[in-house]
Design a protein around this motif. Structure first.
Motif, mmCIF file in Angstrom:
data_model
loop_
_atom_site.group_PDB
_atom_site.id
_atom_site.type_symbol
_atom_site.label_atom_id
_atom_site.label_comp_id
_atom_site.label_asym_id
_atom_site.label_seq_id
_atom_site.Cartn_x
_atom_site.Cartn_y
_atom_site.Cartn_z
ATOM 1 N N SER A 1 0.821 -1.215 0.000
ATOM 2 C CA SER A 1 0.000 0.000 0.000
ATOM 3 C C SER A 1 0.856 1.267 0.000
ATOM 4 N N THR A 2 2.174 1.130 -0.113
ATOM 5 C CA THR A 2 3.058 2.297 -0.114
ATOM 6 C C THR A 2 2.990 2.999 -1.463
ATOM 7 N N SER A 3 3.538 4.195 -1.498
ATOM 8 C CA SER A 3 3.563 4.954 -2.743
ATOM 9 C C SER A 3 4.383 4.202 -3.782
ATOM 10 N N PRO A 4 3.925 4.146 -5.026
ATOM 11 C CA PRO A 4 4.691 3.428 -6.052
ATOM 12 C C PRO A 4 6.009 4.102 -6.396
ATOM 13 N N ILE A 5 6.125 5.413 -6.171
ATOM 14 C CA ILE A 5 7.333 6.146 -6.534
ATOM 15 C C ILE A 5 8.236 6.287 -5.310
ATOM 16 N N ALA A 6 9.415 5.685 -5.410
ATOM 17 C CA ALA A 6 10.376 5.761 -4.304
ATOM 18 C C ALA A 6 11.169 7.053 -4.354
ATOM 19 N N LYS A 7 11.506 7.501 -5.574
ATOM 20 C CA LYS A 7 12.315 8.705 -5.723
ATOM 21 C C LYS A 7 12.083 9.298 -7.103
ATOM 22 N N ALA A 8 11.991 10.606 -7.176
ATOM 23 C CA ALA A 8 11.861 11.305 -8.456
ATOM 24 C C ALA A 8 12.683 12.588 -8.406
ATOM 25 N N THR A 9 13.498 12.792 -9.432
ATOM 26 C CA THR A 9 14.355 13.974 -9.485
ATOM 27 C C THR A 9 14.279 14.600 -10.873
ATOM 28 N N PHE A 10 14.568 15.898 -10.942
ATOM 29 C CA PHE A 10 14.686 16.573 -12.232
ATOM 30 C C PHE A 10 16.116 16.351 -12.735
ATOM 31 N N ALA A 11 16.243 15.487 -13.735
ATOM 32 C CA ALA A 11 17.575 15.150 -14.245
ATOM 33 C C ALA A 11 18.164 16.270 -15.080
ATOM 34 N N LYS A 12 17.310 16.975 -15.842
ATOM 35 C CA LYS A 12 17.784 18.088 -16.674
ATOM 36 C C LYS A 12 16.620 19.039 -16.935
ATOM 37 N N LEU A 13 16.820 20.293 -16.546
ATOM 38 C CA LEU A 13 15.809 21.325 -16.742
ATOM 39 C C LEU A 13 16.158 22.185 -17.956
ATOM 40 N N PHE A 14 15.194 22.970 -18.384
ATOM 41 C CA PHE A 14 15.380 24.020 -19.388
ATOM 42 C C PHE A 14 15.827 23.467 -20.742
ATOM 43 N N ILE A 15 15.035 22.525 -21.259
ATOM 44 C CA ILE A 15 15.267 21.974 -22.591
ATOM 45 C C ILE A 15 14.091 22.378 -23.487
ATOM 46 N N PRO A 16 14.359 22.903 -24.680
ATOM 47 C CA PRO A 16 13.263 23.221 -25.593
ATOM 48 C C PRO A 16 12.633 21.941 -26.154
ATOM 49 N N PHE A 17 11.368 21.724 -25.877
ATOM 50 C CA PHE A 17 10.581 20.611 -26.428
ATOM 51 C C PHE A 17 11.355 19.293 -26.403
ATOM 52 N N PRO A 18 11.718 18.779 -25.234
ATOM 53 C CA PRO A 18 12.361 17.461 -25.186
ATOM 54 C C PRO A 18 11.359 16.376 -25.558
ATOM 55 N N ASN A 19 11.730 15.551 -26.513
ATOM 56 C CA ASN A 19 10.811 14.543 -27.050
ATOM 57 C C ASN A 19 11.348 13.154 -26.727
ATOM 58 N N GLY A 20 11.937 12.465 -27.693
ATOM 59 C CA GLY A 20 12.482 11.151 -27.420
ATOM 60 C C GLY A 20 13.699 11.205 -26.519
ATOM 61 N N VAL A 21 13.915 10.136 -25.759
ATOM 62 C CA VAL A 21 15.075 10.037 -24.868
ATOM 63 C C VAL A 21 15.578 8.596 -24.913
ATOM 64 N N SER A 22 16.898 8.423 -24.893
ATOM 65 C CA SER A 22 17.475 7.084 -24.992
ATOM 66 C C SER A 22 18.774 7.015 -24.207
ATOM 67 N N VAL A 23 19.038 5.841 -23.615
ATOM 68 C CA VAL A 23 20.260 5.601 -22.843
ATOM 69 C C VAL A 23 21.158 4.659 -23.639
ATOM 70 N N SER A 24 22.445 4.964 -23.717
ATOM 71 C CA SER A 24 23.384 4.113 -24.431
ATOM 72 C C SER A 24 23.523 2.768 -23.725
ATOM 73 N N SER A 25 24.016 1.760 -24.448
ATOM 74 C CA SER A 25 24.153 0.423 -23.865
ATOM 75 C C SER A 25 25.145 0.414 -22.706
ATOM 76 N N SER A 26 26.123 1.324 -22.738
ATOM 77 C CA SER A 26 27.083 1.424 -21.640
ATOM 78 C C SER A 26 26.481 2.095 -20.417
ATOM 79 N N GLY A 27 25.363 2.790 -20.610
ATOM 80 C CA GLY A 27 24.732 3.514 -19.514
ATOM 81 C C GLY A 27 25.398 4.832 -19.181
ATOM 82 N N THR A 28 26.376 5.256 -19.970
ATOM 83 C CA THR A 28 27.144 6.464 -19.648
ATOM 84 C C THR A 28 26.716 7.680 -20.457
ATOM 85 N N GLU A 29 25.793 7.499 -21.402
ATOM 86 C CA GLU A 29 25.312 8.627 -22.202
ATOM 87 C C GLU A 29 23.793 8.588 -22.300
ATOM 88 N N VAL A 30 23.206 9.770 -22.396
ATOM 89 C CA VAL A 30 21.776 9.905 -22.640
ATOM 90 C C VAL A 30 21.584 10.884 -23.793
#
Length: 456
Positions: free
Chosen positions: A264-293
């Motif tokens: 019955s706990t909240s489903p969201i454990a943590k939420a943060t703003f990873a990057k603010l002030f982007i014009p119309f951010p649409n698609g997002v993808s993480v590289s296979s290494s996990g070191t780039e977005v």
């Protein structure tokens, strides 16, 4: 004096607008390029590309008007990827309910999820062997709330390991507000997604794209601060935010509590703003290494590439900003055709912004072109800018962008004028390239054919 000050202010404002959105205005608003019916790199469009939708399906129940697609990777018990299926989010009623571009007229007809299994050289060993290949299958939504509508956009699924079920997340632009739906999909019953929970948060009030960082965590892009849902101002301010390239969008990172049937706990454990002030951010993808977005910034025609800290999910700094010759929609990191090279980024988008808005407005005869490019990293001695690149495409990126970058170049994978009655494919939003077969899968936002498969 007043008139001179006014003139100076106007010039300064126009200069700032051009500096931020000049590429979009020049390439995607002022100029309409002449595309062929279809082009696919390394192949013959007429013989190698076909739409996936079954023409016998009723339009309102078909695989059509598809926004996003993702590979579902199926690993064996040794950790090797042995099968890949494509999962799509589609909404045939998009012309009557679109919270990004409008209109907001009728949210009653529901969208859906689809599974496409490409033809394979070997018989499937993990995915249900009774499932027909080279065919799109509707995914039933099990245990989905009966009073909750479904208008899917961004989707992402965690890989399956040794036949285990996968967490599947879908952005849902429901009538009451934008939410994210959590499903579970099993390889043993891949046409039935069991609904787990509906997620609500101010961290995705205008959610568009998703990128998973674990089975229970993801980045989510928020394309606008001001949305079309808002009364009165929603009719015009979101368009102004888009065209002026105002940096009001943002990307959040969300970590969930693991779901337990009695929890019955909240489903969201943590939420943060990873990057603010982007014009119309649409698609997002993480590289296979996990070191780039990578984030598609639609209103400034750029793909923004950030260094990521996998331990904190922080996007530390902007490594590159790659200009593309259209308004980019969704994107995916993809293994390079050169084994010694780094990953490429496959980007799909809209070559002419007024055309796609006319299609969204249901204007008679309106259609929108498609363009898919690969952002190809440069290696070794190739790290110098060039004025000649992408020379094989009917409409070269070189005709829109004078020079490529120090660290990257562009290569066209797909183009079409979007005229479906003449064999074209409209409104490319997402493209995937199969790492082994090199087949290309292109989703079309308003395409009656839904998805096009090209096997050059």
């Amino acid at each position: 004096m007043i008139s001179f000050r006014l003139f100076t202010s106007i010039v300064i404002i126009l200069g700032l607008i051009w500096q931020r959105s000049g590429d979009l205005i020049k390439n995607s608003i002022l100029i309409r390029s002449s595309f062929p019916d279809g082009y696919v790199a390394g192949g013959n469009y007429a013989s190698d590309c076909t739409t996936v939708r079954d023409p016998k399906d009723k339009q309102e129940e078909s695989l059509s008007s598809c926004e996003d697609e993702t590979f579902w990777e199926l690993h064996d018990d040794q950790g090797k990827v042995v099968e890949r299926a494509v999962i799509l989010s589609c909404d045939p009623a998009r012309r009557t309910w679109n919270t990004v571009m409008g209109p907001l007229r009728n949210p009653d007809p529901l969208g859906g999820l689809w599974l496409y299994v490409p033809e394979a050289k070997t018989k499937p060993t993990i995915l249900d062997t009774r499932l027909a290949t080279h065919k799109a299958h509707r995914i039933a939504l099990k245990d989905y709330p009966s009073n909750h509508d479904f208008h899917p956009l961004g989707i992402e699924i965690w890989p399956s390991h040794a036949g285990n079920a996968s967490n599947l997340y879908v952005v849902n632009h429901a009538r009451a507000g934008t939410v994210i739906e959590h499903f579970v999909l099993s390889p043993s019953s891949p046409t039935e997604a069991r609904h787990i929970r509906t997620l609500h948060s101010g961290h995705f009030h205008s959610a568009n794209g998703l990128a998973l960082t674990s089975p229970d965590a993801f980045y989510v892009s928020n394309d606008h601060l001001i949305t079309r849902r808002m009364p009165i101002i929603g009719h015009f301010l979101p368009l102004i935010e888009s065209v002026l390239g105002l940096p009001l969008g943002f990307v959040s990172h969300v970590t969930l509590n693991k779901h337990m049937s009695t929890d019955s706990t909240s489903p969201i454990a943590k939420a943060t703003f990873a990057k603010l002030f982007i014009p119309f951010p649409n698609g997002v993808s993480v590289s296979s290494s996990g070191t780039e977005v990578a984030i598609a910034s639609t209103s400034i025609s750029k793909v923004l590439i950030y260094e990521r800290d996998p331990s904190t999910n922080a996007l530390k700094y902007e490594k590159d900003a790659v200009t593309v010759p259209f308004a980019p929609d969704n994107l995916h990191f993809s293994p390079s055709s050169n084994p010694s090279s780094g990953e490429e980024i496959i980007v799909a988008g809209h070559p002419n912004f007024p055309d796609i808005t006319k299609v969204a407005g249901n204007l008679t005869g309106a259609t929108s072109a498609s363009w898919v490019v690969a952002i190809v990293p440069k290696e070794g001695q190739d790290r110098k800018r060039s004025r000649k690149f992408d020379m094989d495409a009917p409409v070269s990126t070189n005709s829109k962008i004078i020079m490529d970058g120090d660290n990257w170049t562009l290569h066209t994978l797909f183009q079409s004028n979007g005229k479906e009655s003449e064999g074209g494919f409209p409104g490319s939003t997402t493209a995937l390239r199969h790492p082994e077969t090199r087949a290309l899968y292109v989703a079309g936002l308003y395409a009656n054919g839904g998805m096009m498969e090209c096997k050059p």
